[in-house]
Design a protein around this motif. Structure first.
Motif, short mmCIF file in Angstrom:
data_model
loop_
_atom_site.label_atom_id
_atom_site.label_comp_id
_atom_site.label_asym_id
_atom_site.label_seq_id
_atom_site.Cartn_x
_atom_site.Cartn_y
_atom_site.Cartn_z
N CYS A 13 31.04 4.66 20.30
CA CYS A 13 30.33 3.75 19.41
C CYS A 13 30.39 4.24 17.99
CB CYS A 13 28.88 3.58 19.84
SG CYS A 13 27.99 5.12 20.07
N THR A 14 30.14 3.34 17.09
CA THR A 14 30.09 3.68 15.67
C THR A 14 28.66 3.59 15.21
OG1 THR A 14 30.48 1.39 15.10
CG2 THR A 14 32.41 2.82 15.22
N LEU A 15 28.37 4.19 14.09
CA LEU A 15 27.01 4.21 13.57
C LEU A 15 26.71 2.87 12.91
CD1 LEU A 15 24.67 6.15 13.39
CD2 LEU A 15 25.46 6.84 11.13
N ALA A 201 21.20 18.51 15.33
CA ALA A 201 21.24 17.21 15.98
C ALA A 201 20.21 17.11 17.10
CB ALA A 201 22.64 16.92 16.51
N ALA A 202 19.99 18.22 17.81
CA ALA A 202 19.01 18.22 18.91
C ALA A 202 17.61 17.93 18.41
CB ALA A 202 19.04 19.56 19.64
N GLN A 230 26.31 11.31 20.76
CA GLN A 230 27.06 12.23 19.91
C GLN A 230 26.83 13.68 20.32
OE1 GLN A 230 25.71 11.09 15.98
NE2 GLN A 230 27.28 9.51 15.79
N VAL A 231 25.58 14.00 20.69
CA VAL A 231 25.28 15.36 21.16
C VAL A 231 26.06 15.66 22.43
CG1 VAL A 231 23.47 16.82 22.15
CG2 VAL A 231 23.01 15.52 20.07
N SER A 336 17.65 14.11 31.25
CA SER A 336 17.26 14.94 30.11
C SER A 336 18.49 15.38 29.31
CB SER A 336 16.52 16.19 30.61
OG SER A 336 16.26 17.07 29.53
N SER A 337 18.31 15.47 28.01
CA SER A 337 19.42 15.83 27.13
C SER A 337 19.95 17.24 27.40
CB SER A 337 18.98 15.72 25.66
OG SER A 337 17.87 16.55 25.40
N VAL A 338 19.13 18.10 28.00
CA VAL A 338 19.56 19.49 28.22
C VAL A 338 20.51 19.63 29.41
CG1 VAL A 338 17.46 20.46 27.20
CG2 VAL A 338 17.56 20.04 29.67
#
Length: 378
Positions: A13-15, A201-202, A230-231, A336-338
């Motif tokens: 995706c784009t911003l 970013a996180a 993105q992360v 979860s992101s982690v």
């Protein structure tokens, strides 16, 4: 160890970030006022999209000989707008009210005043303080770079490096406080964008998720999803190795405060990934408690990262298992992101990090955990 279901996907995706909603049907808005030292100049009303998209000019008028102006427009959403002349004078505002009055002096940018828009007033004050802090940081960075190129005194370079760290923290703390205390989605969006300049970013992801949950604004939800993608895209595909820097973690504690792993730099940290519903985790917890009690006075601590999705169950387990250290969770379970960041295939799982933030070892359980720490602190 409990294994997770493997769910993979790639989001391309784009911003593309739109303004934030005030209502579904939209409405008529008026912005008017007086701009001194800009008489008879062309004044543009512009929409300021996020993500680097081109600014959209909505209307243009000529400021009258008294400096007065007025725009009437229709907007479906709350967003960021700009008044700009062809003489490089500009003011941004948020359309959070039907009638907004903004007055200024084109020869003195700091002379602006606003009525009828609390979000714009807050944005003006935020930008005033942000520019001061950012300018101070830039001066330090400039002096540090010049001194390093000239092989200046080590003591002066050390002092400037310390100043740099303190000023970055001060700037980021200010941005975080501004975001967490704000209620305007457009203000939050704009501030998150500035935060990307200096924050991990996180941390931005954690702030965006918290703001999205608080406001329920669709664009903020989309922004959080985008940053998360993105992360994840920047996450290593290979397992974490000793000697590498531990990826940043930024999550809320039980009180909603965002805590980062980097805030614990200077200590040895056992980052412990677990969950209240995980039987092997609960069985391992007494061993982690023993390690914590044995070595907590030797510059060692534990950071608990829960893969729970039920807050009450999570906190009850913390109390019942006597886990007397810092605990964080985004209550997303395997989403979860982690999970991807730390290549977690099952829990319990842990990562031992040194005071500089580098990984010493991973998957330390039972006697292996006790022996590794005992050798480290002997």
């Amino acid at each position: 160890m409990l294994s997770k279901l493997i769910i993979s996907g790639i989001l391309g995706c784009t911003l593309l970030l739109a303004g934030c909603k005030t209502n579904e049907s939209g409405g008529n808005f008026t912005v008017s006022g007086n701009i001194k030292n800009a008489e008879n100049q062309k004044l543009l009303l512009q929409e300021v999209p996020y993500g680097g998209k081109a600014i959209i000019t909505l209307d243009s008028i000529t400021i009258d000989k008294e400096g007065n102006y007025e725009f009437k427009f229709i907007a479906k959403q709350e967003g960021i707008y700009r008044l700009a002349t062809d003489k490089e004078f500009e003011i941004i505002f948020i359309n959070d009210n039907e009638n907004i009055k903004i007055s200024a002096d084109a020869a003195n940018y700091s002379s602006y005043s606003v009525k009828g828009s609390n979000s714009t007033s807050n944005l003006f004050e935020f930008l005033k303080q942000y520019r001061q802090k950012d300018s101070s940081l830039f001066a330090t960075l400039y002096n540090l770079d010049a001194l390093q190129k000239q092989n200046g005194k080590d003591s002066t370079i050390f002092w400037l490096q310390k100043q740099k760290v303190e000023k970055i923290k001060n700037l980021n703390d200010f941005v975080e406080t501004s975001i967490t205390s704000a209620t305007s989605p457009a203000f939050i969006y704009y501030t998150l964008g500035l935060g990307l300049r200096s924050m991990e970013a996180a941390k931005i992801l954690a702030l965006a998720k918290m703001a999205a949950e608080k406001t329920k604004a669709t664009p903020l939800i989309e922004f959080a999803n985008l940053i998360n993608a993105q992360v994840q895209a920047n996450t290593k595909a290979s397992p974490l190795n000793a000697g590498e820097m531990a990826p940043e973690i930024a999550m809320q504690d039980a009180n909603g405060k965002i805590i980062t792993l980097s805030s614990l730099k200077g200590k040895y940290v056992l980052v412990d990934f677990w969950a209240s519903w995980c039987g092997p985790c609960r069985a391992e917890n007494p061993n982690v408690v023993l390690a914590y009690e044995r070595f907590k006075n030797k510059n060692f601590t534990v950071l608990g990262i829960s893969l729970d999705d039920n807050k009450a169950d999570w906190l009850e387990a913390v109390t019942n298992d006597k886990l007397n250290w810092l605990h964080l969770s985004d209550l997303k379970k395997w989403e979860s992101s982690v999970v991807n960041t730390y290549q977690i295939e099952g829990i319990p799982f842990n990562v031992l990090v040194d005071p500089a933030g580098k990984i010493i070892a991973t998957e330390l359980r039972g006697q292996s955990l006790q022996e590794t720490l005992a050798n480290l602190f002997q």
